[in-house]
Write a protein that holds these residues in place. Sequence first.
Motif, PDB file in Angstrom:
ATOM      1  N   UNK A 194       7.058   5.519  44.965  1.00 11.00           N
ATOM      2  CA  UNK A 194       6.729   5.562  43.539  1.00 11.00           C
ATOM      3  C   UNK A 194       7.325   6.785  42.842  1.00 11.00           C
ATOM      4  N   UNK A 195       7.162   8.007  43.359  1.00 11.82           N
ATOM      5  CA  UNK A 195       7.814   9.139  42.690  1.00 11.82           C
ATOM      6  C   UNK A 195       9.334   9.045  42.695  1.00 11.82           C
ATOM      7  N   UNK A 196       9.889   8.394  43.703  1.00 15.26           N
ATOM      8  CA  UNK A 196      11.347   8.192  43.708  1.00 15.26           C
ATOM      9  C   UNK A 196      11.751   7.309  42.530  1.00 15.26           C
ATOM     10  N   UNK A 197      11.001   6.259  42.289  1.00 12.45           N
ATOM     11  CA  UNK A 197      11.264   5.384  41.147  1.00 12.45           C
ATOM     12  C   UNK A 197      11.093   6.143  39.831  1.00 12.45           C
ATOM     13  N   UNK A 198      10.063   6.981  39.769  1.00 10.14           N
ATOM     14  CA  UNK A 198       9.809   7.741  38.547  1.00 10.14           C
ATOM     15  C   UNK A 198      10.928   8.742  38.283  1.00 10.14           C
ATOM     16  N   UNK A 199      11.437   9.382  39.344  1.00  3.54           N
ATOM     17  CA  UNK A 199      12.549  10.325  39.170  1.00  3.54           C
ATOM     18  C   UNK A 199      13.742   9.644  38.516  1.00  3.54           C
ATOM     19  N   UNK A 200      14.059   8.463  39.014  1.00  9.28           N
ATOM     20  CA  UNK A 200      15.192   7.725  38.442  1.00  9.28           C
ATOM     21  C   UNK A 200      14.884   7.321  37.001  1.00  9.28           C
ATOM     22  N   UNK A 201      13.706   6.760  36.802  1.00  8.65           N
ATOM     23  CA  UNK A 201      13.344   6.253  35.485  1.00  8.65           C
ATOM     24  C   UNK A 201      13.317   7.316  34.411  1.00  8.65           C
ATOM     25  N   UNK A 202      12.655   8.441  34.687  1.00 15.19           N
ATOM     26  CA  UNK A 202      12.562   9.493  33.677  1.00 15.19           C
ATOM     27  C   UNK A 202      13.925  10.127  33.409  1.00 15.19           C
ATOM     28  N   UNK A 203      14.773  10.166  34.409  1.00  9.76           N
ATOM     29  CA  UNK A 203      16.121  10.681  34.212  1.00  9.76           C
ATOM     30  C   UNK A 203      16.919   9.808  33.246  1.00  9.76           C
ATOM     31  N   UNK A 204      16.566   8.514  33.212  1.00 12.34           N
ATOM     32  CA  UNK A 204      17.285   7.570  32.348  1.00 12.34           C
ATOM     33  C   UNK A 204      16.542   7.299  31.039  1.00 12.34           C
ATOM     34  N   UNK A 205      15.509   8.097  30.764  1.00  9.09           N
ATOM     35  CA  UNK A 205      14.847   8.003  29.468  1.00  9.09           C
ATOM     36  C   UNK A 205      13.527   7.264  29.449  1.00  9.09           C
ATOM     37  N   UNK A 206      13.008   6.866  30.604  1.00  6.73           N
ATOM     38  CA  UNK A 206      11.746   6.126  30.655  1.00  6.73           C
ATOM     39  C   UNK A 206      10.557   7.085  30.663  1.00  6.73           C
ATOM     40  N   UNK A 207       9.398   6.555  30.338  1.00  2.00           N
ATOM     41  CA  UNK A 207       8.153   7.316  30.408  1.00  2.00           C
ATOM     42  C   UNK A 207       7.572   7.188  31.812  1.00  2.00           C
TER      43      UNK A 207
END
Length: 329
Positions: free
Chosen positions: A209-222
């Motif tokens: 889950x934090x791996x997914x969040x790292x990618x997502x927030x880097x690309x502009x996601x909340x």
Amino acid sequence: MVNTTSQSNHLTEAEATSQKITTVLGAGAWGSTLAAVAERSDHHVRLWSRRSGESLKSVIEDAEIILSAVSMKGVTSIIDQVKEIGIPEHTIIVTATKGLDSETTHTPSQLWKEAFPDHPVVVLSGPNLAKEIQQNLPAATVMASEDEAAAESAQAMFACETFRVYINNDPIGTELGGTLKNVIAIAAGVCDGLDLGTNAKAGLLTRALPEMIRVGTSLGASSETFFGLSGLGDLLATCDSPLSRNYQVGYGLAQGKSLEDILEHLEGTAEGVNTTQVLVRLARKEGIPVPISAQVYRLLRGKSTAQQAVQALMARELKAEFDDDLFDD
């Protein structure tokens, strides 16, 4: 009833005023399922594929919602066709494809938005195994868009007794949650295929889950989005079900089958295979740590075995569970 190639796709004037029209592009398992869901909500639905007898123009020319459920590799082609034909200015575009474009690394919604900047684009994603929805079992999903009115219109179009629809304003996060979990589902399949036990799988999903969040927030996601239906919800559903094609890929690899053999006998497309290739390339470019995805990548490329991938993850440097900087792996 959902229109097929053998039925007329045109309504009488009276019918047109009483029913809103949804056109679903892509008649595979997911597209057919979503068409059936919209039909349960008492809307007029047209289901189209490139093998349909009806022309693409005839099924989109008066649609209030166009929902794209084609595979990732077909997204750019269908966008080009729709753009050449043109669509009414009021039409809402909904994308239900999960993946990353291999050429641009963009998500499907980004590709649609680039092609149709004046149209609202909505992302549909959630813990939605098509076979369960086909059985009329209860499920929930998310319609996400920066245009709240468009998200609400799509919500009303697809909500029914067995399909609960929520909305949010983070389309990129909603989309990436559903896309990135496909890579983790391959790893989960490996975990079960090797019979590593519940402890190992719980550890895998918790660290994923934090791996997914790292990618997502880097690309502009909340980051908040990844704790919702399209993130954690979809992760749990996909990684714990043999119905998931991506899970099946990982399970087969753990049992020593070749990727080519697995894909040849798979019912449908395992989007996680392509997503892994694109994700790792993107992560390297942006400097985002993705240790789990990197091991899935090596496994898919034949650079390691399932057992070696597990050993590599277990042998990583010891660290604190929670870091102040989410990007510090």
